[in-house]
Scaffold this motif. Structure first.
Motif, PDB file in Angstrom:
ATOM      1  N   VAL A  40      44.039  11.130  36.988  1.00  0.00           N
ATOM      2  CA  VAL A  40      45.117  11.407  37.933  1.00  0.00           C
ATOM      3  C   VAL A  40      46.092  10.245  37.927  1.00  0.00           C
ATOM      4  CG1 VAL A  40      45.709  11.932  40.316  1.00  0.00           C
ATOM      5  CG2 VAL A  40      43.574  12.786  39.353  1.00  0.00           C
ATOM      6  N   ASP A  64      44.452  18.421  48.089  1.00  0.00           N
ATOM      7  CA  ASP A  64      44.580  19.538  47.154  1.00  0.00           C
ATOM      8  C   ASP A  64      43.346  20.436  47.231  1.00  0.00           C
ATOM      9  OD1 ASP A  64      44.508  21.194  44.898  1.00  0.00           O
ATOM     10  OD2 ASP A  64      45.324  19.696  43.551  1.00  0.00           O
ATOM     11  N   ARG A  79      35.498  20.802  38.746  1.00  0.00           N
ATOM     12  CA  ARG A  79      35.737  19.366  38.891  1.00  0.00           C
ATOM     13  C   ARG A  79      34.783  18.570  38.012  1.00  0.00           C
ATOM     14  NH1 ARG A  79      35.479  20.514  45.156  1.00  0.00           N
ATOM     15  NH2 ARG A  79      37.449  21.641  45.321  1.00  0.00           N
ATOM     16  N   ARG A 103      43.888   9.492  45.400  1.00  0.00           N
ATOM     17  CA  ARG A 103      42.605  10.071  45.820  1.00  0.00           C
ATOM     18  C   ARG A 103      42.809  10.954  47.049  1.00  0.00           C
ATOM     19  NH1 ARG A 103      36.900   8.800  45.470  1.00  0.00           N
ATOM     20  NH2 ARG A 103      35.827   9.519  47.342  1.00  0.00           N
ATOM     21  N   GLN A 142      44.263  14.173  46.004  1.00  0.00           N
ATOM     22  CA  GLN A 142      43.276  15.025  45.371  1.00  0.00           C
ATOM     23  C   GLN A 142      42.423  15.741  46.406  1.00  0.00           C
ATOM     24  OE1 GLN A 142      42.144  15.285  41.487  1.00  0.00           O
ATOM     25  NE2 GLN A 142      42.235  17.050  42.830  1.00  0.00           N
TER      26      GLN A 142
END
Length: 225
Positions: free
Chosen positions: A176, A139, A167, A133, A136
């Motif tokens: 993920v 990113d 998203r 998480r 992510q």
């Protein structure tokens, strides 16, 4: 309450609903009431109502009379167009990053990814879901920061809203995993290294490939890790 206070609550309500959309807690096609948003966000009904017009204007929510609010459904055509928009904006930011971005910022991005890759290659991650998480979030923020280097608030806002919608579609298709994270890190390093060296052409080619891979996954396809 002062005007400033009302504005802050409106922004907080918007941000919390944005987070729900980003993480798939509100899904395309879902209908939700304002009262349910109050319970979910922990904010007042007034703050939620103040945030709704902006969410509607950006195409993130739709009002259904007598029913509540609906998260718009986004089809394959939209996904392709959204990624085309993403490509145009991010590739356009490369010259600005090479000319104006402090190399220390790029160096920090590189260091973070190298350390993340090393952690993923080992067995010392005590909470893998939390790590993934965090990756992510990093990113998302890094790509937004890349676009912000252009110092164009209109472009940055279009990119931000487009990214939210991407998203929203991806959360229903993408899980993920450790392997996916390794692939993303590798793709990031592939464009960050030439960016650090000032090679616009190589950075653009690697970034373009990264976006292509992301589009394939968003459409439900698979790519090699």
């Amino acid at each position: 309450m002062s005007t400033t206070g009302e504005s802050s609550l409106r922004q907080l309500a918007y941000s919390r609903i944005e987070e729900l959309l980003n993480w798939g807690r509100l899904k395309p096609g879902q209908v939700i009431s304002q009262r349910a948003l109050v319970e979910t966000t922990g904010l007042t009904l007034s703050a939620i109502r103040e945030a709704i017009p902006r969410l509607e204007a950006e195409g993130l929510l739709q009002t259904l009379p007598q029913r509540g609010l609906m998260v718009p459904s986004l089809d394959v055509t939209f996904v392709r167009e959204a990624y085309q928009m993403r490509r145009i904006i991010e590739l356009s930011a490369i010259p600005d990053m090479i000319q104006r971005l402090d190399r220390a910022v790029i160096a920090n991005w590189l260091d973070w990814h190298i350390q993340a890759r090393e952690r993923l290659s080992g067995d010392d991650i005590t909470d893998l879901p939390a790590f993934l998480r965090d990756l992510q979030v990093y990113d998302w923020q890094m790509h937004a920061d890349m676009v912000d280097v252009m110092e164009n608030s209109l472009i940055s806002n279009v990119y931000r809203v487009t990214a939210i919608k991407i998203r929203m579609t991806a959360q229903t298709r993408v899980r993920v995993t450790r392997d996916n994270a390794k692939r993303v890190i590798s793709e990031h390093l592939a464009f960050l290294n030439p960016l650090m060296e000032g090679s616009a052409e190589q950075a653009a080619a690697a970034l373009s490939r990264h976006i292509d891979q992301s589009l394939t996954i968003a459409l439900g396809g698979t790519v090699a890790n």
